[in-house]
Scaffold this motif. Structure first.
Motif, PDB file in Angstrom:
ATOM      1  N   TRP A  91       0.849  -1.199   0.000  1.00  0.00           N
ATOM      2  CA  TRP A  91       0.000   0.000   0.000  1.00  0.00           C
ATOM      3  C   TRP A  91       0.883   1.247   0.000  1.00  0.00           C
ATOM      4  CZ3 TRP A  91      -5.077  -0.751  -0.785  1.00  0.00           C
ATOM      5  CH2 TRP A  91      -5.930   0.355  -0.652  1.00  0.00           C
ATOM      6  N   ARG A  92       1.573   1.467  -1.114  1.00  0.00           N
ATOM      7  CA  ARG A  92       2.532   2.583  -1.170  1.00  0.00           C
ATOM      8  C   ARG A  92       2.786   3.001  -2.604  1.00  0.00           C
ATOM      9  NH1 ARG A  92       9.133   2.555  -0.696  1.00  0.00           N
ATOM     10  NH2 ARG A  92       8.904   0.884  -2.226  1.00  0.00           N
ATOM     11  N   ASP A  93       2.897   4.310  -2.842  1.00  0.00           N
ATOM     12  CA  ASP A  93       3.514   4.838  -4.059  1.00  0.00           C
ATOM     13  C   ASP A  93       4.811   5.497  -3.628  1.00  0.00           C
ATOM     14  OD1 ASP A  93       1.440   4.079  -5.751  1.00  0.00           O
ATOM     15  OD2 ASP A  93       0.395   6.015  -5.599  1.00  0.00           O
ATOM     16  N   PHE A  94       5.775   5.571  -4.508  1.00  0.00           N
ATOM     17  CA  PHE A  94       7.022   6.252  -4.125  1.00  0.00           C
ATOM     18  C   PHE A  94       7.722   6.878  -5.316  1.00  0.00           C
ATOM     19  CE2 PHE A  94      10.144   3.129  -5.684  1.00  0.00           C
ATOM     20  CZ  PHE A  94       9.350   1.996  -5.847  1.00  0.00           C
ATOM     21  N   LEU A  95       8.363   8.004  -5.029  1.00  0.00           N
ATOM     22  CA  LEU A  95       9.201   8.667  -6.009  1.00  0.00           C
ATOM     23  C   LEU A  95      10.639   8.482  -5.560  1.00  0.00           C
ATOM     24  CD1 LEU A  95       9.341  10.568  -8.518  1.00  0.00           C
ATOM     25  CD2 LEU A  95       9.342  12.482  -6.915  1.00  0.00           C
ATOM     26  N   ARG A  96      11.435   7.916  -6.438  1.00  0.00           N
ATOM     27  CA  ARG A  96      12.821   7.621  -6.098  1.00  0.00           C
ATOM     28  C   ARG A  96      13.717   8.670  -6.747  1.00  0.00           C
ATOM     29  NH1 ARG A  96      14.154   2.855  -3.177  1.00  0.00           N
ATOM     30  NH2 ARG A  96      16.329   3.292  -2.925  1.00  0.00           N
ATOM     31  N   LEU A  97      14.643   9.220  -5.996  1.00  0.00           N
ATOM     32  CA  LEU A  97      15.547  10.243  -6.518  1.00  0.00           C
ATOM     33  C   LEU A  97      16.969   9.927  -6.099  1.00  0.00           C
ATOM     34  CD1 LEU A  97      13.559  13.359  -5.250  1.00  0.00           C
ATOM     35  CD2 LEU A  97      13.594  12.525  -7.608  1.00  0.00           C
ATOM     36  N   HIS A  98      17.889  10.027  -7.026  1.00  0.00           N
ATOM     37  CA  HIS A  98      19.294   9.889  -6.639  1.00  0.00           C
ATOM     38  C   HIS A  98      19.862  11.273  -6.407  1.00  0.00           C
ATOM     39  CE1 HIS A  98      20.435   5.559  -7.576  1.00  0.00           C
ATOM     40  NE2 HIS A  98      19.123   5.629  -7.556  1.00  0.00           N
ATOM     41  N   HIS A 150      20.662   8.191  -2.253  1.00  0.00           N
ATOM     42  CA  HIS A 150      19.386   8.368  -2.933  1.00  0.00           C
ATOM     43  C   HIS A 150      18.280   8.396  -1.913  1.00  0.00           C
ATOM     44  CE1 HIS A 150      19.093   3.822  -3.276  1.00  0.00           C
ATOM     45  NE2 HIS A 150      20.372   4.003  -3.204  1.00  0.00           N
ATOM     46  N   MET A 151      17.111   8.799  -2.362  1.00  0.00           N
ATOM     47  CA  MET A 151      16.024   8.825  -1.398  1.00  0.00           C
ATOM     48  C   MET A 151      14.720   8.411  -2.039  1.00  0.00           C
ATOM     49  SD  MET A 151      15.707  12.737  -0.439  1.00  0.00           S
ATOM     50  CE  MET A 151      15.266  13.999  -1.537  1.00  0.00           C
ATOM     51  N   THR A 158      20.461   4.529   6.876  1.00  0.00           N
ATOM     52  CA  THR A 158      19.268   5.238   6.404  1.00  0.00           C
ATOM     53  C   THR A 158      18.899   6.328   7.407  1.00  0.00           C
ATOM     54  OG1 THR A 158      18.468   3.195   5.384  1.00  0.00           O
ATOM     55  CG2 THR A 158      16.849   4.940   5.711  1.00  0.00           C
ATOM     56  N   ILE A 159      18.563   7.498   6.872  1.00  0.00           N
ATOM     57  CA  ILE A 159      18.110   8.621   7.704  1.00  0.00           C
ATOM     58  C   ILE A 159      16.664   8.883   7.301  1.00  0.00           C
ATOM     59  CG2 ILE A 159      18.551  11.026   8.357  1.00  0.00           C
ATOM     60  CD1 ILE A 159      21.007   9.268   8.731  1.00  0.00           C
ATOM     61  N   LEU A 160      15.737   8.585   8.176  1.00  0.00           N
ATOM     62  CA  LEU A 160      14.326   8.680   7.813  1.00  0.00           C
ATOM     63  C   LEU A 160      13.662   9.914   8.405  1.00  0.00           C
ATOM     64  CD1 LEU A 160      11.849   6.800   6.582  1.00  0.00           C
ATOM     65  CD2 LEU A 160      11.272   6.657   8.996  1.00  0.00           C
ATOM     66  N   LEU A 161      13.030  10.659   7.511  1.00  0.00           N
ATOM     67  CA  LEU A 161      12.185  11.769   7.937  1.00  0.00           C
ATOM     68  C   LEU A 161      10.751  11.285   7.805  1.00  0.00           C
ATOM     69  CD1 LEU A 161      11.447  14.796   8.397  1.00  0.00           C
ATOM     70  CD2 LEU A 161      11.766  15.122   5.933  1.00  0.00           C
ATOM     71  N   ILE A 209      10.236  10.093   4.199  1.00  0.00           N
ATOM     72  CA  ILE A 209      11.303  10.382   3.236  1.00  0.00           C
ATOM     73  C   ILE A 209      12.624   9.801   3.740  1.00  0.00           C
ATOM     74  CG2 ILE A 209      12.496  12.206   1.952  1.00  0.00           C
ATOM     75  CD1 ILE A 209      10.070  13.974   2.308  1.00  0.00           C
ATOM     76  N   PRO A 210      12.885   8.540   3.418  1.00  0.00           N
ATOM     77  CA  PRO A 210      14.176   7.975   3.808  1.00  0.00           C
ATOM     78  C   PRO A 210      15.282   8.417   2.853  1.00  0.00           C
ATOM     79  CG  PRO A 210      12.795   6.291   2.765  1.00  0.00           C
ATOM     80  CD  PRO A 210      11.991   7.553   2.790  1.00  0.00           C
ATOM     81  N   THR A 211      16.434   8.757   3.421  1.00  0.00           N
ATOM     82  CA  THR A 211      17.656   8.937   2.630  1.00  0.00           C
ATOM     83  C   THR A 211      18.474   7.669   2.796  1.00  0.00           C
ATOM     84  OG1 THR A 211      17.783  11.337   2.851  1.00  0.00           O
ATOM     85  CG2 THR A 211      19.854  10.184   2.486  1.00  0.00           C
ATOM     86  N   PHE A 212      18.800   7.051   1.680  1.00  0.00           N
ATOM     87  CA  PHE A 212      19.593   5.820   1.710  1.00  0.00           C
ATOM     88  C   PHE A 212      21.026   6.183   1.343  1.00  0.00           C
ATOM     89  CE2 PHE A 212      15.268   4.549   0.337  1.00  0.00           C
ATOM     90  CZ  PHE A 212      14.931   3.767   1.425  1.00  0.00           C
ATOM     91  N   TYR A 213      21.919   6.048   2.293  1.00  0.00           N
ATOM     92  CA  TYR A 213      23.317   6.349   2.010  1.00  0.00           C
ATOM     93  C   TYR A 213      24.046   5.049   1.724  1.00  0.00           C
ATOM     94  CZ  TYR A 213      27.134   9.546   1.687  1.00  0.00           C
ATOM     95  OH  TYR A 213      28.153  10.313   1.179  1.00  0.00           O
ATOM     96  N   CYS A 214      24.847   5.049   0.647  1.00  0.00           N
ATOM     97  CA  CYS A 214      25.377   3.777   0.116  1.00  0.00           C
ATOM     98  C   CYS A 214      26.844   3.890  -0.277  1.00  0.00           C
ATOM     99  CB  CYS A 214      24.683   3.404  -1.190  1.00  0.00           C
ATOM    100  SG  CYS A 214      22.963   3.685  -1.278  1.00  0.00           S
ATOM    101  N   PRO A 215      27.492   2.753  -0.394  1.00  0.00           N
ATOM    102  CA  PRO A 215      28.771   2.720  -1.097  1.00  0.00           C
ATOM    103  C   PRO A 215      28.506   2.964  -2.585  1.00  0.00           C
ATOM    104  CG  PRO A 215      28.370   0.681   0.155  1.00  0.00           C
ATOM    105  CD  PRO A 215      27.084   1.435   0.117  1.00  0.00           C
TER     106      PRO A 215
END
Ligand code: OGA
Ligand code: NI
Length: 336
Positions: free
Chosen positions: A132-139, A191-192, A219-222, A281-287
């Protein structure tokens, strides 16, 4: 009941008063909302980062280490990302999901490899039950490569500065050189997701996101003021109710690997409710994709052998998307 055909959940949800069959979880895999533990907000530790660069430095490092070990999750206040920037970022997300359907659909793609895309559920190409989710993915790192709009760019830059500070603190809490985790990630990636969970007529039948661990480093979640995030602690789901002006930080799979299992990437999920839409709004920090990840050398000796083999982040990430949000952790595929 004829199910209206819509690409995005947001538009479907507006037209229905029951959850369509493809969103209904089997009885053995439902949220059991009455069993969720709603302790005081303090259930997940709240760490005040104010003290990180002052007299309380060693206490804060100790709190970070303890939270990473015991919970894999913590909340942070005085994190240095301006309230006004956070408000504007939330505003961008809220407005985006209010755009007319045809405007939103211009960004639609079901290809997980696309860096900027609107989609729904988790991976519509592979999953059997929808979420039950829509999401916009942004790098958003390196920023020049993606050029998001101004508000988004400012938010990303500020969150990145926060992440770099946290990586220093986490390195230190593991007994590593301050810069050592940051130095092991190649170019770094950020990305988030702008997650949009519409109100749901039957929230006990479905998930916004089912239990999963995050495949990235940290992950830093707002989240907005509507509850929905739950974290697995000692076999029970604990609700993490929103506290204004805090972010939620969670350890991802890559951090578990680097720490050689000292720090835990914990199962968490998002549930929905009948009354209110929810935005997170999670920010996913990655290698970066070519970075080689493995347990930090300093943490390995005869008594503590490496529990993971080395791999590239690309290899890990591909595996993660192919498997979908399976309960068994993707990490197990990389153990020695
Ligand atoms: C995620 C996630 C939780 C939430 O996007 O990986 O765990 O509350 N989101 O939206
Ligand atoms: Ni997650």
């Amino acid at each position: 009941m004829a199910v209206p055909s819509k690409i995005l959940l947001t538009d479907l949800a507006a037209e229905i008063d029951r959850v369509p069959p493809n969103y209904v979880r089997p009885v053995s895999d439902r949220p059991n909302l009455q069993e969720v533990v709603t302790l005081a907000d303090a259930a997940i530790p709240v760490i005040d980062l104010q003290g990180l660069h002052g007299d309380n430095h060693s206490q804060v490092i100790q709190q970070i280490g303890q939270a990473c070990e015991e919970y894999g999750f913590f909340q942070i206040k005085n994190h240095g990302v301006a309230e006004e920037l956070v408000g504007r970022m939330m505003g961008v997300a809220r407005e985006f999901f209010k755009l007319p359907e045809e405007e939103r659909l211009k960004n639609y793609s079901d290809d997980p490899k696309r860096t900027t895309r609107l989609s729904t559920s988790f991976n519509v190409r592979t999953e059997k039950v929808s979420n039950w989710r829509d999401f916009l993915r942004l790098h958003c790192h390196p920023l020049e490569q993606y050029l998001p709009e101004e508000e988004v760019a400012e938010f990303c830059t500020s969150v990145r500065a926060l992440v770099l500070k946290l990586l220093e603190g986490i390195s230190e809490s593991l007994g590593l050189e301050r810069g050592s985790i940051a130095a092991s990630l190649g170019q770094h990636g950020q990305h988030m997701a702008l997650n949009y969970y519409p109100p749901c007529p039957q929230p006990e039948l479905t998930y916004g996101l089912p239990g999963h661990t995050d495949p990235n480093l940290i992950t830093i979640l707002l989240q907005d003021e509507v509850p929905g995030l739950q974290v697995l602690k000692d076999g029970k789901w604990v609700a993490v109710n929103p506290i204004p002006n805090t972010f939620i930080v969670n350890i991802g799979d890559q951090m578990q690997v680097i720490s050689n299992d000292k720090y835990k990437s914990i199962l968490h999920r998002a549930v929905v409710n009948c009354e209110k839409e929810r935005i997170s709004i999670p920010t996913f920090y990655c290698p970066s994709p070519d970075a080689v990840i493995g347990p930090a050398k300093e943490l390995i000796d005869d008594d503590n052998p490496a529990v993971y083999r080395n791999f590239t982040y690309q290899e890990y990430y591909d595996r993660f998307w192919d498997r979908g949000l399976a309960k068994e952790c993707c990490l197990d595929l990389f153990r020695t």
